[in-house]
Design a protein around this motif. Structure first.
Motif, PDB file in Angstrom:
ATOM      1  N   ARG A 164       0.880  -1.177   0.000  1.00  0.00           N
ATOM      2  CA  ARG A 164       0.000   0.000   0.000  1.00  0.00           C
ATOM      3  C   ARG A 164       0.918   1.228   0.000  1.00  0.00           C
ATOM      4  O   ARG A 164       1.468   1.585   1.049  1.00  0.00           O
ATOM      5  CB  ARG A 164      -0.929  -0.031   1.215  1.00  0.00           C
ATOM      6  CG  ARG A 164      -1.929   1.117   1.284  1.00  0.00           C
ATOM      7  CD  ARG A 164      -2.828   0.969   2.501  1.00  0.00           C
ATOM      8  NE  ARG A 164      -3.639   2.165   2.729  1.00  0.00           N
ATOM      9  CZ  ARG A 164      -4.825   2.386   2.175  1.00  0.00           C
ATOM     10  NH1 ARG A 164      -5.357   1.462   1.372  1.00  0.00           N
ATOM     11  NH2 ARG A 164      -5.498   3.492   2.440  1.00  0.00           N
ATOM     12  N   HIS A 241       4.641   8.595   9.636  1.00  0.00           N
ATOM     13  CA  HIS A 241       4.474   8.022  10.972  1.00  0.00           C
ATOM     14  C   HIS A 241       4.978   6.580  11.008  1.00  0.00           C
ATOM     15  O   HIS A 241       4.950   5.870  10.005  1.00  0.00           O
ATOM     16  CB  HIS A 241       2.995   8.049  11.374  1.00  0.00           C
ATOM     17  CG  HIS A 241       2.354   9.386  11.249  1.00  0.00           C
ATOM     18  ND1 HIS A 241       2.571  10.410  12.140  1.00  0.00           N
ATOM     19  CD2 HIS A 241       1.512   9.882  10.293  1.00  0.00           C
ATOM     20  CE1 HIS A 241       1.876  11.474  11.774  1.00  0.00           C
ATOM     21  NE2 HIS A 241       1.228  11.180  10.644  1.00  0.00           N
ATOM     22  N   GLY A 242       5.409   6.167  12.182  1.00  0.00           N
ATOM     23  CA  GLY A 242       5.869   4.807  12.368  1.00  0.00           C
ATOM     24  C   GLY A 242       7.054   4.759  13.309  1.00  0.00           C
ATOM     25  O   GLY A 242       7.613   5.795  13.688  1.00  0.00           O
ATOM     26  N   THR A 247       4.024   3.574   8.819  1.00  0.00           N
ATOM     27  CA  THR A 247       2.675   3.014   8.922  1.00  0.00           C
ATOM     28  C   THR A 247       1.615   3.960   8.370  1.00  0.00           C
ATOM     29  O   THR A 247       0.454   3.563   8.233  1.00  0.00           O
ATOM     30  CB  THR A 247       2.332   2.694  10.380  1.00  0.00           C
ATOM     31  OG1 THR A 247       2.462   3.894  11.169  1.00  0.00           O
ATOM     32  CG2 THR A 247       3.270   1.625  10.928  1.00  0.00           C
ATOM     33  N   GLY A 248       1.992   5.185   8.089  1.00  0.00           N
ATOM     34  CA  GLY A 248       1.039   6.138   7.555  1.00  0.00           C
ATOM     35  C   GLY A 248       1.689   7.491   7.349  1.00  0.00           C
ATOM     36  O   GLY A 248       2.833   7.727   7.770  1.00  0.00           O
ATOM     37  N   THR A 250       0.794  11.959   7.053  1.00  0.00           N
ATOM     38  CA  THR A 250      -0.132  13.077   7.162  1.00  0.00           C
ATOM     39  C   THR A 250       0.015  13.946   5.922  1.00  0.00           C
ATOM     40  O   THR A 250       1.133  14.352   5.569  1.00  0.00           O
ATOM     41  CB  THR A 250       0.139  13.921   8.418  1.00  0.00           C
ATOM     42  OG1 THR A 250      -0.159  13.143   9.576  1.00  0.00           O
ATOM     43  CG2 THR A 250      -0.720  15.179   8.430  1.00  0.00           C
ATOM     44  N   ARG A 266      -4.742  15.417   6.956  1.00  0.00           N
ATOM     45  CA  ARG A 266      -5.472  14.154   6.900  1.00  0.00           C
ATOM     46  C   ARG A 266      -4.469  13.017   6.900  1.00  0.00           C
ATOM     47  O   ARG A 266      -3.450  13.086   6.219  1.00  0.00           O
ATOM     48  CB  ARG A 266      -6.331  14.089   5.631  1.00  0.00           C
ATOM     49  CG  ARG A 266      -7.078  12.758   5.498  1.00  0.00           C
ATOM     50  CD  ARG A 266      -7.682  12.601   4.130  1.00  0.00           C
ATOM     51  NE  ARG A 266      -8.230  11.254   3.930  1.00  0.00           N
ATOM     52  CZ  ARG A 266      -8.649  10.786   2.780  1.00  0.00           C
ATOM     53  NH1 ARG A 266      -8.567  11.546   1.701  1.00  0.00           N
ATOM     54  NH2 ARG A 266      -9.117   9.559   2.692  1.00  0.00           N
ATOM     55  N   ARG A 267      -4.753  11.969   7.650  1.00  0.00           N
ATOM     56  CA  ARG A 267      -3.851  10.818   7.705  1.00  0.00           C
ATOM     57  C   ARG A 267      -4.270   9.761   6.690  1.00  0.00           C
ATOM     58  O   ARG A 267      -5.464   9.485   6.515  1.00  0.00           O
ATOM     59  CB  ARG A 267      -3.828  10.208   9.100  1.00  0.00           C
ATOM     60  CG  ARG A 267      -2.972   8.944   9.170  1.00  0.00           C
ATOM     61  CD  ARG A 267      -2.575   8.574  10.554  1.00  0.00           C
ATOM     62  NE  ARG A 267      -1.864   7.293  10.568  1.00  0.00           N
ATOM     63  CZ  ARG A 267      -0.950   6.955  11.449  1.00  0.00           C
ATOM     64  NH1 ARG A 267      -0.598   7.799  12.384  1.00  0.00           N
ATOM     65  NH2 ARG A 267      -0.361   5.782  11.395  1.00  0.00           N
ATOM     66  N   ILE A 268      -3.268   9.171   6.037  1.00  0.00           N
ATOM     67  CA  ILE A 268      -3.489   8.073   5.101  1.00  0.00           C
ATOM     68  C   ILE A 268      -2.604   6.918   5.535  1.00  0.00           C
ATOM     69  O   ILE A 268      -1.383   7.077   5.669  1.00  0.00           O
ATOM     70  CB  ILE A 268      -3.136   8.484   3.653  1.00  0.00           C
ATOM     71  CG1 ILE A 268      -3.983   9.673   3.206  1.00  0.00           C
ATOM     72  CG2 ILE A 268      -3.319   7.304   2.703  1.00  0.00           C
ATOM     73  CD1 ILE A 268      -3.610  10.189   1.817  1.00  0.00           C
ATOM     74  N   ASP A 269      -3.185   5.766   5.774  1.00  0.00           N
ATOM     75  CA  ASP A 269      -2.417   4.585   6.163  1.00  0.00           C
ATOM     76  C   ASP A 269      -1.691   4.013   4.944  1.00  0.00           C
ATOM     77  O   ASP A 269      -2.226   3.975   3.831  1.00  0.00           O
ATOM     78  CB  ASP A 269      -3.336   3.519   6.753  1.00  0.00           C
ATOM     79  CG  ASP A 269      -3.928   3.924   8.094  1.00  0.00           C
ATOM     80  OD1 ASP A 269      -3.297   4.743   8.790  1.00  0.00           O
ATOM     81  OD2 ASP A 269      -5.040   3.445   8.425  1.00  0.00           O
ATOM     82  N   CYS A 270      -0.476   3.556   5.163  1.00  0.00           N
ATOM     83  CA  CYS A 270       0.319   2.951   4.088  1.00  0.00           C
ATOM     84  C   CYS A 270       1.479   2.186   4.709  1.00  0.00           C
ATOM     85  O   CYS A 270       1.783   2.354   5.895  1.00  0.00           O
ATOM     86  CB  CYS A 270       0.859   4.023   3.128  1.00  0.00           C
ATOM     87  SG  CYS A 270       1.960   5.223   3.903  1.00  0.00           S
ATOM     88  N   ASP A 271       2.122   1.336   3.925  1.00  0.00           N
ATOM     89  CA  ASP A 271       3.338   0.662   4.392  1.00  0.00           C
ATOM     90  C   ASP A 271       4.551   1.052   3.572  1.00  0.00           C
ATOM     91  O   ASP A 271       5.638   0.489   3.744  1.00  0.00           O
ATOM     92  CB  ASP A 271       3.160  -0.857   4.404  1.00  0.00           C
ATOM     93  CG  ASP A 271       2.873  -1.440   3.030  1.00  0.00           C
ATOM     94  OD1 ASP A 271       2.874  -0.685   2.035  1.00  0.00           O
ATOM     95  OD2 ASP A 271       2.656  -2.662   2.945  1.00  0.00           O
TER      96      ASP A 271
END
Length: 467
Positions: A164, A241-242, A247-248, A250, A266-271
């Protein structure tokens, strides 16, 4: 092509770089009867643009990862059969000297253990470019890669940096990267583009003269639409973030000067995050030789060349991204033009037309994606600006406000920002912006890449370089 005769042969032309410009130049020069050394740090032909999987990976259709693969395949086939071209693979050129001939000094072999010398009457730099990075909190986390780096992982290793992946930054490379990643099976929750693409509207005649570029953009857009990828314009990743891995992110809206707009986060989750803000011409060797530069519309420095691709240094030509970032078609045309100039032959009309049109498009593209002056607003004091030396933004700002530094060079002397392994390639533009000075021309360095000390000491005790 062979690579074992570099120190016994006096070449007519040495080409540094085996990407589009270098390949086209070597091919054209050989066709005009010149003896050519194609010198490149990579193990195979293609450079960054035509990067492709090693044969042992068994990729059935590497062409699916590329635009213009047929052009590369044809060039590679002709060069493989060219008796006048020696491909000197794995040669990292760290210095060039001008005497009666050019003398190139390079490291080669496993871990750059050996030294090589290449002698040629003329020298062509087709050294390409590297990605511009603008730091933000969390950009050093595992899983954060450059946009081009994500493409390189896919093209050469057939692997993805994550499943992702947010693609962010500015410039047309984002669409190409996201398109390739999506086609390979990655989920792209968003493409985060810092500009609004409105800059292109100011150059409608230029766009009309480059229909292939419009078609390429439309192809990427159609693929992304099929995969449901959302484009967030005039926005930027302002924090990743992580702990052990990203892990995400902003994402925030930007104003016209690229300052984050409060309340739009807005936060978007991702790896994984693939991020880049355009390309910077790779001109270290030319700067050390005293070649003149120009500042492009996006604030980077490129080599100044004339209509025959000649730099201000006698006997030195340049082609492709080193003259300003403009894409593979432009690089191919300029490589051919430079070869004809070296051979003293008239310039081909087709390549002249391609250069004129693509250079106009390159200028429009650079202006449309130039970073705004207030992007530094998302850089906190604790954000590492120089990754190699772990220099935070606080140290850079203190060097300016408390110690009186007014340019990147002074900041480097006070903080060590830019003194690490990458020699400022990753942090240079950011440090220049934070110091309040122009990005401009890179520092002149006698060595353009790291060199083992043993290679600087000849048996007679000399370095081999001119005084």
């Amino acid at each position: 092509m062979v690579n074992s005769r570099s120190e016994q042969v006096r070449y007519d032309l040495a080409v540094i770089g085996a990407g589009p410009a270098g390949l086209a130049a070597a091919d054209a020069a050989a066709g005009l009867g010149l003896r050519v050394a194609l010198v490149d740090a990579g193990a195979g032909l293609g450079g960054q643009y035509y990067r492709h999987p090693a044969p042992e990976l068994g990729a059935a259709r590497p062409d699916r990862l590329h635009h213009g693969w047929r052009t590369f395949a044809e060039l590679r086939e002709r060069l493989a059969a060219a008796p006048l071209v020696d491909h000197l693979a794995g040669h990292h050129v760290w210095a060039a000297e001008r005497g009666e001939d050019w003398t190139l000094h390079a490291t080669r072999g496993p871990e750059a253990a050996d030294r090589a010398i290449v002698t040629a009457r003329c020298l062509l730099l087709a050294t390409g470019a590297y990605e511009r990075q603008l730091p933000f909190p969390g950009w050093t986390l595992p899983g954060v890669v450059t946009a081009g780096g994500a493409q390189a992982m896919l093209k050469s290793g057939l692997v993805l940096p994550g499943r992702r992946i947010v693609v962010a930054g500015s410039g047309p490379l984002l669409l190409a990267a996201a398109s390739s990643l999506a086609a390979a099976g990655a989920r792209i929750p968003a493409i985060v583009e810092a500009t609004a693409y409105l800059g292109y509207a100011r150059g409608l005649p230029v766009l009309a003269g480059n229909p292939a570029k419009l078609a390429e953009g439309a192809e990427h857009a159609a693929r992304l639409l099929r995969h449901g990828v959302r484009l967030r314009r005039r926005s930027a990743v302002v924090e990743a973030h992580g702990t052990d891995r990203i892990t995400g992110v902003t994402v925030a809206r930007l104003d016209a000067r690229w300052k984050p707009v409060p309340g739009t986060e807005r936060r978007i989750d991702c790896d994984a995050l693939a991020v880049g803000h355009g390309l910077v011409p790779q001109i270290d060797l030319a700067v050390e030789l005293g070649a003149d530069t120009v500042t492009t519309a996006d604030g980077t420095a490129a080599l100044r060349v004339d209509a025959q691709q000649r730099t201000s240094v006698p006997g030195l030509w340049a082609a492709g991204e080193a003259c300003g970032v403009g894409g593979a078609d432009l690089a191919l045309a300029e490589g051919v033009l430079a070869a004809h100039s070296v051979a003293g032959k008239p310039a081909p009309a087709r390549e002249l037309t391609v250069r004129r049109r693509r250079r106009s498009f390159a200028a429009l593209m650079a202006a449309a994606h130039a970073p705004g002056p207030d992007w530094t607003g998302w850089v906190t004091d604790d954000t590492d600006v120089c990754r190699c030396e772990e220099v935070p933004a606080r140290a850079v700002r203190e060097a300016v406000t408390e110690l009186g530094a007014a340019d990147a060079r002074t900041v480097k002397l006070l903080t060590r920002a830019g003194m690490g392994w990458c020699q400022g390639r990753m942090c240079g533009p950011a440090v220049a912006c934070l110091s309040g000075g122009p990005v401009g021309r890179p520092d002149s360095r006698p060595l353009s890449c790291p060199v083992p000390l043993a290679q600087l000491a000849q048996q007679d005790g000399t370095t081999g370089l001119s005084e």
